[in-house]
Design a protein around this motif. Structure first.
Motif, PDB file in Angstrom:
ATOM      1  N   UNK A 155      75.006 -17.943 -82.712  1.00  0.00           N
ATOM      2  CA  UNK A 155      75.520 -18.813 -83.786  1.00  0.00           C
ATOM      3  C   UNK A 155      74.681 -18.705 -85.052  1.00  0.00           C
ATOM      4  N   UNK A 156      73.387 -18.363 -84.892  1.00  0.00           N
ATOM      5  CA  UNK A 156      72.467 -18.221 -86.021  1.00  0.00           C
ATOM      6  C   UNK A 156      71.797 -16.855 -85.938  1.00  0.00           C
ATOM      7  N   UNK A 157      71.266 -16.351 -87.056  1.00  0.00           N
ATOM      8  CA  UNK A 157      70.548 -15.066 -87.016  1.00  0.00           C
ATOM      9  C   UNK A 157      69.373 -15.150 -86.056  1.00  0.00           C
ATOM     10  N   UNK A 158      69.196 -14.119 -85.246  1.00  0.00           N
ATOM     11  CA  UNK A 158      68.121 -14.107 -84.258  1.00  0.00           C
ATOM     12  C   UNK A 158      66.837 -13.540 -84.857  1.00  0.00           C
ATOM     13  N   UNK A 159      65.714 -14.075 -84.419  1.00  0.00           N
ATOM     14  CA  UNK A 159      64.420 -13.488 -84.744  1.00  0.00           C
ATOM     15  C   UNK A 159      64.045 -12.616 -83.558  1.00  0.00           C
ATOM     16  N   UNK A 160      64.209 -11.311 -83.734  1.00  0.00           N
ATOM     17  CA  UNK A 160      63.983 -10.389 -82.614  1.00  0.00           C
ATOM     18  C   UNK A 160      63.636  -9.013 -83.158  1.00  0.00           C
ATOM     19  N   UNK A 161      63.457  -8.060 -82.220  1.00  0.00           N
ATOM     20  CA  UNK A 161      63.140  -6.688 -82.606  1.00  0.00           C
ATOM     21  C   UNK A 161      64.390  -5.896 -82.987  1.00  0.00           C
ATOM     22  N   UNK A 162      65.556  -6.482 -82.820  1.00  0.00           N
ATOM     23  CA  UNK A 162      66.799  -5.791 -83.168  1.00  0.00           C
ATOM     24  C   UNK A 162      66.837  -5.496 -84.664  1.00  0.00           C
ATOM     25  N   UNK A 163      67.065  -4.240 -85.019  1.00  0.00           N
ATOM     26  CA  UNK A 163      67.029  -3.832 -86.421  1.00  0.00           C
ATOM     27  C   UNK A 163      68.395  -3.949 -87.103  1.00  0.00           C
ATOM     28  N   UNK A 164      69.427  -4.281 -86.320  1.00  0.00           N
ATOM     29  CA  UNK A 164      70.764  -4.413 -86.890  1.00  0.00           C
ATOM     30  C   UNK A 164      71.312  -5.807 -86.631  1.00  0.00           C
ATOM     31  N   UNK A 165      71.598  -6.541 -87.683  1.00  0.00           N
ATOM     32  CA  UNK A 165      72.196  -7.872 -87.581  1.00  0.00           C
ATOM     33  C   UNK A 165      73.320  -7.974 -88.607  1.00  0.00           C
ATOM     34  N   UNK A 166      74.491  -8.438 -88.132  1.00  0.00           N
ATOM     35  CA  UNK A 166      75.650  -8.576 -89.018  1.00  0.00           C
ATOM     36  C   UNK A 166      76.285  -9.951 -88.826  1.00  0.00           C
ATOM     37  N   UNK A 167      76.773 -10.490 -89.919  1.00  0.00           N
ATOM     38  CA  UNK A 167      77.513 -11.740 -89.874  1.00  0.00           C
ATOM     39  C   UNK A 167      78.994 -11.404 -89.822  1.00  0.00           C
ATOM     40  N   UNK A 168      79.718 -12.106 -88.960  1.00  0.00           N
ATOM     41  CA  UNK A 168      81.146 -11.810 -88.835  1.00  0.00           C
ATOM     42  C   UNK A 168      81.951 -12.995 -88.361  1.00  0.00           C
ATOM     43  N   UNK A 169      83.229 -12.743 -88.143  1.00  0.00           N
ATOM     44  CA  UNK A 169      84.158 -13.795 -87.716  1.00  0.00           C
ATOM     45  C   UNK A 169      84.805 -13.402 -86.401  1.00  0.00           C
ATOM     46  N   UNK A 170      84.810 -14.319 -85.462  1.00  0.00           N
ATOM     47  CA  UNK A 170      85.459 -14.085 -84.162  1.00  0.00           C
ATOM     48  C   UNK A 170      86.975 -14.152 -84.355  1.00  0.00           C
ATOM     49  N   UNK A 171      87.664 -13.091 -83.930  1.00  0.00           N
ATOM     50  CA  UNK A 171      89.121 -13.176 -84.058  1.00  0.00           C
ATOM     51  C   UNK A 171      89.852 -12.934 -82.731  1.00  0.00           C
ATOM     52  N   UNK A 172      89.080 -12.695 -81.654  1.00  0.00           N
ATOM     53  CA  UNK A 172      89.729 -12.568 -80.343  1.00  0.00           C
ATOM     54  C   UNK A 172      88.703 -12.779 -79.243  1.00  0.00           C
ATOM     55  N   UNK A 173      89.065 -13.588 -78.239  1.00  0.00           N
ATOM     56  CA  UNK A 173      88.220 -13.800 -77.063  1.00  0.00           C
ATOM     57  C   UNK A 173      89.079 -13.589 -75.822  1.00  0.00           C
ATOM     58  N   UNK A 174      88.676 -12.629 -74.995  1.00  0.00           N
ATOM     59  CA  UNK A 174      89.378 -12.375 -73.733  1.00  0.00           C
ATOM     60  C   UNK A 174      88.443 -12.660 -72.577  1.00  0.00           C
ATOM     61  N   UNK A 227      79.496 -22.501 -77.511  1.00  0.00           N
ATOM     62  CA  UNK A 227      80.758 -23.036 -78.038  1.00  0.00           C
ATOM     63  C   UNK A 227      81.359 -22.080 -79.075  1.00  0.00           C
ATOM     64  N   UNK A 228      81.422 -20.810 -78.697  1.00  0.00           N
ATOM     65  CA  UNK A 228      82.009 -19.801 -79.581  1.00  0.00           C
ATOM     66  C   UNK A 228      83.526 -19.875 -79.494  1.00  0.00           C
ATOM     67  N   UNK A 229      84.149 -19.956 -80.658  1.00  0.00           N
ATOM     68  CA  UNK A 229      85.604 -20.096 -80.699  1.00  0.00           C
ATOM     69  C   UNK A 229      86.196 -19.122 -81.712  1.00  0.00           C
ATOM     70  N   UNK A 230      87.472 -18.842 -81.493  1.00  0.00           N
ATOM     71  CA  UNK A 230      88.187 -17.943 -82.403  1.00  0.00           C
ATOM     72  C   UNK A 230      88.218 -18.537 -83.819  1.00  0.00           C
ATOM     73  N   UNK A 231      87.975 -17.669 -84.812  1.00  0.00           N
ATOM     74  CA  UNK A 231      88.018 -18.087 -86.206  1.00  0.00           C
ATOM     75  C   UNK A 231      86.689 -18.570 -86.755  1.00  0.00           C
ATOM     76  N   UNK A 232      85.653 -18.668 -85.880  1.00  0.00           N
ATOM     77  CA  UNK A 232      84.362 -19.168 -86.335  1.00  0.00           C
ATOM     78  C   UNK A 232      83.414 -18.018 -86.676  1.00  0.00           C
ATOM     79  N   UNK A 233      82.421 -18.317 -87.531  1.00  0.00           N
ATOM     80  CA  UNK A 233      81.433 -17.322 -87.924  1.00  0.00           C
ATOM     81  C   UNK A 233      80.328 -17.227 -86.865  1.00  0.00           C
TER      82      UNK A 233
END
Length: 359
Positions: free
Chosen positions: A292-311, A340-346
């Motif tokens: 839900x929030x940007x992680x503080x980690x060793x991962x060098x790639x982080x992107x903000x996006x929108x959930x548009x499908x959950x299966x 609490x990740x839902x469709x349409x949320x960032x």
């Protein structure tokens, strides 16, 4: 590498035709005692290759060597190879005992030796209580154990398994996968196991060969094949949906890695690559972290996006996130519920540079 194991089975540039389909310049080298899985979709030549190794089909070109001996033109019964087809093909007019003993009787072994060997393999597979049964009353799992015992009884140099688990229910399949693994640990035999199920391949294989359209397109360690596919076909078949086409630009080189940037339209992915120029980038969906929030980690790639499908897939969830490029993430159902990740949320997605494979 096991001592003396190199080139136990060697297939050199085999080509063989069956109707309108053909295997094309197949080459394989399998060490003694290896559990080798041949993985590929239906209709790609997996069974045809097994039949050629067994001597049921004759190649138009190429050679087959077993323990250094050319067996290309040798009769099937002289090759010392056990073959278990997808359909067990037990003899209905024989008891389980007689089915298992069939290959030994064909070799005119003494009855006392036949009984001893049948009891050995039956005990190994836990089917001693079935020996006097009619095979027509057996369950699917019991049939497969009997068929495997029949293949093992003559103590073959090589075992060929043609999709042995595909017709079984999930629970029986799970049990038999464990039994095949345990059996291989005990016998240290050489196995070629054909399947189209990549989870089955991961569970059993020490080495994997991937076959498409009559050609082996990749061979290697299971994790290498599943994390580092050589082409889009292999990537998609092994469950990688995050495939992007663009350009790799090397930024700097350190002692261990080539630090690089993969660019595709407005997508910028930090990666590690020796390649430059036009390339494809893949990321397995299991290697992407969603939050839900940007992680503080060793991962060098982080992107903000929108959930548009959950299966929902049992205990797992497959989530599509637009960043604006579409990423597929696989995580647990519990994680999705807790966040609490839902469709349409960032949301934010993160992954390491080492999780990116370039080809």
């Amino acid at each position: 590498m096991r001592e003396g194991s190199c080139n136990f089975l060697r297939v050199e540039n085999i080509s063989v035709k069956a109707g309108d389909f053909s295997l094309k310049n197949i080459s394989l080298s399998i060490e003694r005692g290896t559990y080798f899985v041949l993985l590929g979709p239906t209709g790609t030549g997996k069974t045809l290759l097994l039949e050629t190794i067994a001597g049921i089909k004759r190649p138009e070109r190429g050679r087959i060597y077993l323990k250094g001996v050319d067996i290309t033109r040798m009769e099937p019964e002289k090759r010392g190879i056990g073959f278990l087809y997808q359909d067990c093909l037990l003899f209905p007019h024989m008891t389980v005992y007689e089915n298992i003993a069939f290959g030994l009787k064909s070799r005119r072994c003494a009855e006392v030796l036949i009984r001893k060997r049948v009891e050995e393999v039956a005990s190994l597979l836990g089917i001693c209580h079935l020996l006097q049964r009619d095979p027509r009353g057996l369950s699917g799992g019991e049939e497969q154990r009997v068929a495997l015992a029949r293949a093992l009884a003559p103590e073959p140099e090589l075992i060929l398994l043609d999709e042995p688990l595909s017709a079984l229910d999930p629970e029986t399949k799970k049990v038999l996968k464990g039994e095949l693994r345990d059996l291989h640990e005990k016998l240290k035999n050489t196995v070629i196991h054909v399947t189209h199920d990549f989870e089955e391949a991961l569970n059993l294989a020490e080495r994997i060969g991937v076959i498409f359209n009559g050609r082996i397109v990749q061979e290697g360690d299971p994790l290498e094949v599943f994390r580092k596919p050589v082409c889009e076909e292999v990537a998609r078949f092994t469950g990688i949906e995050n495939i992007f086409y663009g350009t790799v630009r090397r930024e700097k080189e350190n002692d261990l890695h080539f630090n690089a940037l993969f660019e595709a339209d407005d997508l910028r992915i930090k990666c590690i690559s020796e390649r430059e120029g036009r390339s494809a980038a893949t990321i397995r969906p299991e290697e992407i972290i969603i939050s839900r929030e940007p992680l503080i980690s060793s991962a060098r790639n982080t992107f903000k996006g929108t959930v548009f499908e959950i299966n929902r897939m049992g205990f797992l969830c497959r989530i599509k996130v637009a960043c604006p490029q579409i990423f597929v993430v696989v995580t647990t159902h519990q994680s999705v519920t807790e966040m609490d990740i839902r469709q349409g949320e960032e949301v934010y997605i993160s992954f390491k540079a080492t999780a990116v494979h370039i080809f």
